[in-house]
Write a protein that holds these residues in place. Structure first.
Motif, PDB file in Angstrom:
ATOM      1  N   ALA A   1     -51.463  12.404 -10.225  1.00 44.85           N
ATOM      2  CA  ALA A   1     -51.550  11.608 -11.559  1.00 44.85           C
ATOM      3  C   ALA A   1     -50.262  10.676 -11.632  1.00 44.85           C
ATOM      4  O   ALA A   1     -50.467   9.261 -11.751  1.00 44.85           O
ATOM      5  N   ILE A   2     -49.247  11.107 -11.790  1.00 45.80           N
ATOM      6  CA  ILE A   2     -47.843  10.489 -11.825  1.00 45.80           C
ATOM      7  C   ILE A   2     -47.897   9.478 -10.495  1.00 45.80           C
ATOM      8  O   ILE A   2     -47.426   8.249 -10.875  1.00 45.80           O
ATOM      9  N   GLN A   3     -48.294   9.762  -9.222  1.00 44.65           N
ATOM     10  CA  GLN A   3     -48.033   8.576  -8.175  1.00 44.65           C
ATOM     11  C   GLN A   3     -49.151   7.663  -8.350  1.00 44.65           C
ATOM     12  O   GLN A   3     -48.559   6.446  -7.958  1.00 44.65           O
ATOM     13  N   ALA A   4     -50.208   7.798  -9.066  1.00 44.50           N
ATOM     14  CA  ALA A   4     -51.045   6.815  -9.201  1.00 44.50           C
ATOM     15  C   ALA A   4     -50.371   5.796 -10.210  1.00 44.50           C
ATOM     16  O   ALA A   4     -50.308   4.400  -9.993  1.00 44.50           O
ATOM     17  N   PHE A   5     -49.768   6.134 -11.081  1.00 46.43           N
ATOM     18  CA  PHE A   5     -49.088   5.304 -12.175  1.00 46.43           C
ATOM     19  C   PHE A   5     -47.947   4.581 -11.539  1.00 46.43           C
ATOM     20  O   PHE A   5     -47.741   3.501 -11.698  1.00 46.43           O
ATOM     21  N   VAL A   6     -47.090   5.319 -10.688  1.00 49.69           N
ATOM     22  CA  VAL A   6     -45.829   4.808  -9.911  1.00 49.69           C
ATOM     23  C   VAL A   6     -46.423   3.694  -9.237  1.00 49.69           C
ATOM     24  O   VAL A   6     -45.794   2.637  -9.003  1.00 49.69           O
ATOM     25  N   LEU A   7     -47.544   3.901  -8.394  1.00 52.45           N
ATOM     26  CA  LEU A   7     -48.055   2.558  -7.603  1.00 52.45           C
ATOM     27  C   LEU A   7     -48.428   1.592  -8.559  1.00 52.45           C
ATOM     28  O   LEU A   7     -48.265   0.082  -8.019  1.00 52.45           O
ATOM     29  N   LYS A   8     -48.890   1.939  -9.564  1.00 52.39           N
ATOM     30  CA  LYS A   8     -49.280   0.431 -10.494  1.00 52.39           C
ATOM     31  C   LYS A   8     -48.196  -0.356 -10.570  1.00 52.39           C
ATOM     32  O   LYS A   8     -48.283  -1.401 -10.572  1.00 52.39           O
ATOM     33  N   TYR A   9     -47.033   0.319 -10.791  1.00 51.45           N
ATOM     34  CA  TYR A   9     -45.718  -0.109 -11.213  1.00 51.45           C
ATOM     35  C   TYR A   9     -45.061  -0.973 -10.343  1.00 51.45           C
ATOM     36  O   TYR A   9     -44.873  -2.156 -10.092  1.00 51.45           O
ATOM     37  N   LEU A  10     -45.090  -0.189  -8.919  1.00 61.57           N
ATOM     38  CA  LEU A  10     -44.556  -0.701  -7.639  1.00 61.57           C
ATOM     39  C   LEU A  10     -45.155  -1.785  -7.379  1.00 61.57           C
ATOM     40  O   LEU A  10     -44.814  -2.854  -6.796  1.00 61.57           O
ATOM     41  N   LEU A  11     -46.737  -1.815  -7.291  1.00 57.94           N
ATOM     42  CA  LEU A  11     -47.497  -2.960  -6.790  1.00 57.94           C
ATOM     43  C   LEU A  11     -47.624  -3.995  -7.640  1.00 57.94           C
ATOM     44  O   LEU A  11     -47.781  -5.101  -7.039  1.00 57.94           O
ATOM     45  N   PHE A  12     -48.137  -3.799  -8.927  1.00 54.91           N
ATOM     46  CA  PHE A  12     -48.674  -5.011  -9.831  1.00 54.91           C
ATOM     47  C   PHE A  12     -47.632  -5.330 -11.171  1.00 54.91           C
ATOM     48  O   PHE A  12     -47.990  -6.291 -11.603  1.00 54.91           O
ATOM     49  N   PHE A  13     -46.603  -4.389 -11.274  1.00 59.16           N
ATOM     50  CA  PHE A  13     -45.629  -4.827 -12.167  1.00 59.16           C
ATOM     51  C   PHE A  13     -44.088  -4.668 -11.609  1.00 59.16           C
ATOM     52  O   PHE A  13     -43.471  -3.870 -12.196  1.00 59.16           O
ATOM     53  N   PRO A  14     -43.793  -5.217 -10.633  1.00 57.38           N
ATOM     54  CA  PRO A  14     -42.524  -5.256  -9.764  1.00 57.38           C
ATOM     55  C   PRO A  14     -41.439  -5.694 -10.952  1.00 57.38           C
ATOM     56  O   PRO A  14     -40.435  -4.935 -10.813  1.00 57.38           O
ATOM     57  N   ASP A  15     -41.676  -6.510 -11.755  1.00 60.17           N
ATOM     58  CA  ASP A  15     -40.585  -6.918 -12.864  1.00 60.17           C
ATOM     59  C   ASP A  15     -40.241  -5.651 -13.851  1.00 60.17           C
ATOM     60  O   ASP A  15     -39.105  -5.640 -14.052  1.00 60.17           O
ATOM     61  N   GLU A  16     -41.376  -5.186 -14.159  1.00 57.05           N
ATOM     62  CA  GLU A  16     -41.397  -4.018 -15.126  1.00 57.05           C
ATOM     63  C   GLU A  16     -40.728  -2.940 -14.484  1.00 57.05           C
ATOM     64  O   GLU A  16     -40.115  -2.180 -15.267  1.00 57.05           O
ATOM     65  N   SER A  17     -40.949  -2.793 -13.283  1.00 59.34           N
ATOM     66  CA  SER A  17     -40.294  -1.366 -12.702  1.00 59.34           C
ATOM     67  C   SER A  17     -38.945  -1.718 -12.438  1.00 59.34           C
ATOM     68  O   SER A  17     -38.219  -0.737 -11.886  1.00 59.34           O
ATOM     69  N   ASN A  18     -38.536  -2.848 -12.736  1.00 59.08           N
ATOM     70  CA  ASN A  18     -36.978  -3.229 -12.462  1.00 59.08           C
ATOM     71  C   ASN A  18     -36.077  -3.148 -13.892  1.00 59.08           C
ATOM     72  O   ASN A  18     -35.027  -3.558 -13.923  1.00 59.08           O
ATOM     73  N   LYS A  19     -36.898  -2.746 -14.934  1.00 59.77           N
ATOM     74  CA  LYS A  19     -36.051  -2.786 -16.167  1.00 59.77           C
ATOM     75  C   LYS A  19     -36.650  -1.559 -16.976  1.00 59.77           C
ATOM     76  O   LYS A  19     -37.776  -1.259 -16.874  1.00 59.77           O
ATOM     77  N   VAL A  20     -35.742  -1.305 -18.108  1.00 58.88           N
ATOM     78  CA  VAL A  20     -36.489  -0.487 -19.105  1.00 58.88           C
ATOM     79  C   VAL A  20     -36.922  -1.384 -20.060  1.00 58.88           C
ATOM     80  O   VAL A  20     -36.277  -2.179 -20.776  1.00 58.88           O
ATOM     81  N   ALA A  21     -38.472  -1.070 -20.326  1.00 59.96           N
ATOM     82  CA  ALA A  21     -38.918  -2.000 -21.268  1.00 59.96           C
ATOM     83  C   ALA A  21     -39.395  -1.425 -22.761  1.00 59.96           C
ATOM     84  O   ALA A  21     -39.794  -0.375 -22.558  1.00 59.96           O
ATOM     85  N   ALA A  22     -38.899  -2.161 -23.641  1.00 57.16           N
ATOM     86  CA  ALA A  22     -39.353  -1.475 -25.108  1.00 57.16           C
ATOM     87  C   ALA A  22     -40.649  -1.831 -25.453  1.00 57.16           C
ATOM     88  O   ALA A  22     -40.932  -3.172 -25.741  1.00 57.16           O
ATOM     89  N   ASN A  23     -41.721  -0.849 -25.552  1.00 57.61           N
ATOM     90  CA  ASN A  23     -43.003  -1.225 -26.525  1.00 57.61           C
ATOM     91  C   ASN A  23     -43.808  -2.266 -25.464  1.00 57.61           C
ATOM     92  O   ASN A  23     -44.177  -3.105 -26.351  1.00 57.61           O
ATOM     93  N   ILE A  24     -43.695  -2.549 -24.309  1.00 58.95           N
ATOM     94  CA  ILE A  24     -44.382  -3.466 -23.754  1.00 58.95           C
ATOM     95  C   ILE A  24     -45.677  -3.016 -23.159  1.00 58.95           C
ATOM     96  O   ILE A  24     -45.858  -1.747 -22.681  1.00 58.95           O
ATOM     97  N   PRO A  25     -46.756  -3.478 -23.718  1.00 67.56           N
ATOM     98  CA  PRO A  25     -48.058  -2.880 -23.275  1.00 67.56           C
ATOM     99  C   PRO A  25     -48.380  -3.024 -21.895  1.00 67.56           C
ATOM    100  O   PRO A  25     -47.719  -3.785 -21.134  1.00 67.56           O
ATOM    101  N   THR A  26     -49.186  -2.052 -21.254  1.00 67.70           N
ATOM    102  CA  THR A  26     -49.351  -1.941 -19.921  1.00 67.70           C
ATOM    103  C   THR A  26     -49.894  -3.050 -19.398  1.00 67.70           C
ATOM    104  O   THR A  26     -50.067  -3.292 -18.056  1.00 67.70           O
ATOM    105  N   ASN A  27     -50.731  -4.038 -19.850  1.00 64.97           N
ATOM    106  CA  ASN A  27     -51.387  -4.983 -19.413  1.00 64.97           C
ATOM    107  C   ASN A  27     -50.374  -6.200 -19.707  1.00 64.97           C
ATOM    108  O   ASN A  27     -51.365  -7.592 -19.819  1.00 64.97           O
TER     109      ASN A  27
END
Length: 607
Positions: free
Chosen positions: A157-183
């Motif tokens: 389950a964690i792996q699936a979410f990790v792939l979501k950020y690595l693949l489709f939210f590359p900018d968000e996986s490079n920063k700590v985001a405050a209260n940013i919706p997942t979409n």
């Protein structure tokens, strides 16, 4: 000065015993720099120790006063939430860093919910020796590696979410985001195939932190998250160099075992956070703890406490069973559903199912970010609903009888429906709306006429009489009629070939380490095998619902099939693909029923 210190200690003791109705602000000693500036003498080591003791007792008294009004209900209760704290300033040594103990009865309840009363030491060892760590192997460096059986449901389950950020939210996986919706944020719809080769450790770590935070906040109904740690770890980590933290934690955990609720009460410490930014910040500072051998267990406990133990039990169909299943210690479907959807329900269909007599069983209530497929559906043991089968992102946890893995695509358009699939979905949805059999696949004659009107299907009279002759209509028989019914009458038979065929790539990741030699399975003698997870690329072809003869006769001569190599896009092709089979293919076919899969090398394994 000694008299003043004694008075401060007595005041702290009175506060902790509840004898002070209006507690004053806790006194804080002036720093040595402040004393020196005021002309005072330098603080002696003995005086400094007394001052630190006084501050800690005052802080403890503050905490006891804040908890004095709490009910006797345990920490996990929805009506008695865990104490909310803010992140201490980095480097500040505060009693708050340690978190709160669970009450003894709550710790016993938590342990019993997770492991039951007859858990074996082997199962406890599996869950006490699995960290949340990325694979050191370059080819699978994007994946979390599993060394013990059991916690794979948590890791997948964690792996699936990790792939979501690595693949489709590359900018968000490079920063700590405050209260940013997942979409929200920078989204990518098509990822280059060489993405994994360019991943940095920092980017992977940020994606992991963001994923864990999102899951825990989801479990807390997007209002709170509880983060569990161990009391024996906190004191030695703060201020340590990053490279030495893993060693310090491993030494602190040497000999530690969690075998009862008493052990949880003794060693577990928990804190609650009410904003995503504070959750991310806390996980970022304690990620070495989750990398440790206790990481998977601590994350599961964090998720359960974020949801609230009372609410978890209310989610479940049978709360008397343990969440970790006997005899092999696997994560139950309730654990996987909790991490994917935020609710610890036991079923994979959508919504609720009425069993009659006022009894209901609960499924998935809303569309999820990352989905779920299972081999059990191909064996007709269950039916995964659209909420899990069609997630927002093309990433799925895959369940077999004994293991959880992950399958994903680099292109979001793999879930786009072509004309044929869209028509099929429309008709099936209308049919299911009339199905009162609890998923049995048949409807009444009256309901059938409503389906025909809603979907604009014009059946010849002889076919209509044949289907309605027995007083009810079965989906499989209706579907066969539709396949032979021309498109202009509302059916699915199309001699033009315009409905086409989809071709795309999927990737399957199995995080459990397997012995390999030079990329192949280990054999006897020679080199020492290396333990590494497995990543397999599959070519998936989804043909129309025609017979092969009809399909081939409808394809214009000279049509090329080589366009399928263009950037993983979905294209029309005509050349039939050779068929390869593995249990994973059966799982994929529950999502794309006509799929034909091909791969190079060893068959992808879901065990």
């Amino acid at each position: 000065m000694a008299d003043q210190e004694e008075e401060d200690l007595r005041m702290a003791l009175k506060m902790s015993m509840g004898q002070q109705h209006d507690p004053p602000e806790p006194k804080r000693s002036k720093s040595r720099e402040t004393n020196a500036a005021a002309g005072g003498t330098e603080e002696s080591p003995e005086a400094r120790n007394r001052r630190l003791q006084r501050e800690l007792m005052a802080a403890a008294a503050e905490k006891r006063m804040s908890l004095a009004g709490r009910s006797a209900i345990g920490f996990g209760s929805a009506s008695a939430p865990l104490p909310v704290v803010e992140i201490p300033v980095r480097g500040e040594k505060s009693a708050e860093n340690l978190g709160e103990e669970l009450a003894a009865e709550e710790a016993d309840r938590l342990f019993s919910m997770v492991f039951g009363s007859g858990v074996t030491r082997d199962i406890l060892a599996q869950w006490s020796n699995q960290g949340i760590r990325f694979s050191p192997d370059q080819e699978t460096s994007m994946g979390l590696v599993q060394h013990e059986g059991g916690p794979c449901g948590v890791l997948a389950a964690i792996q699936a979410f990790v792939l979501k950020y690595l693949l489709f939210f590359p900018d968000e996986s490079n920063k700590v985001a405050a209260n940013i919706p997942t979409n929200a944020g920078s989204k990518v719809k098509c990822v280059p195939p060489n993405t994994f080769a360019t991943l940095t450790e920092k980017r992977k770590s940020r994606a992991l932190v963001r994923s864990m935070g999102e899951i825990l906040f989801l479990c807390g109904s997007n209002k709170r998250a509880v983060i569990a740690s161990l009391s024996i770890l906190d004191s030695g980590i703060e201020g340590s160099a990053e490279s030495s933290k893993d060693k310090i934690i491993a030494e602190a955990l040497d000999g530690l075992s969690i075998e009862s609720g008493c052990d949880l009460q003794k060693f577990l410490r928990v804190n609650t956070y009410t904003t995503m930014s504070s959750v991310i910040q806390k996980i970022e500072t304690t990620i070495p703890v989750f990398r440790s051998r206790m990481g998977a267990m601590l994350f599961l406990i964090s998720a359960l406490l974020s949801r609230g133990l009372d609410t978890v039990q209310a989610d479940r169909d049978d709360p008397s069973q343990s969440l970790v299943t006997a005899p092999f210690g696997h994560a139950s479907q309730e654990i996987v559903n909790l991490l994917l959807s935020g609710e610890a329900v036991a079923n994979v269909f959508d919504g609720k199912m009425d069993l009659g007599g006022g009894m209901f069983v609960k499924g998935i209530s809303t569309t999820v970010e990352v989905g779920f497929l299972t081999l059990l559906e191909s064996l007709n043991y269950c039916k995964v609903g659209p909420n899990l089968k069609c997630p927002k992102w093309p990433i799925w946890v895959v369940g077999s009888e004994s293991h959880y893995t992950v399958v994903f695509a680099l292109n979001t358009t793999v879930q786009d429906e072509n004309e044929l699939e869209g028509r099929e979905t429309q008709i099936r949805r209308a049919f299911d709306a009339q199905d009162q059999s609890g998923g049995g696949g048949f409807i009444s004659v009256e309901g059938f006429h409503e389906v025909l009107r809603e979907t604009s299907i014009s059946l010849p009279s002889e076919k209509l009489d044949h289907l309605c002759g027995v007083g009810f209509i079965v989906w499989s028989e209706f579907w066969q009629v539709l396949l032979d019914l021309d498109k202009n009458l509302g059916g699915l038979k199309d001699s033009t070939g315009l409905m086409g065929k989809k071709v795309f790539d999927l990737y399957h990741f199995n995080g459990i380490a397997k012995s390999v030699l030079n990329g192949s399975q280990a054999s006897s003698g020679g080199e020492t095998p290396v333990q590494r997870p497995r990543l397999t690329k599959l070519r998936v072809s989804v043909p129309p619902r025609w017979t092969p003869e009809e399909f081939m006769s409808s394809v214009p001569s000279g049509s090329g099939a080589n366009d399928s190599n263009k950037n993983d896009a979905i294209v029309e092709v005509s050349k039939p693909e050779p068929v390869q089979h593995a249990p994973l293919v059966d799982c994929i076919k529950t999502r794309w029923p006509r799929a034909v899969c091909n791969w190079e090398g060893d068959s992808p394994s879901i065990v």
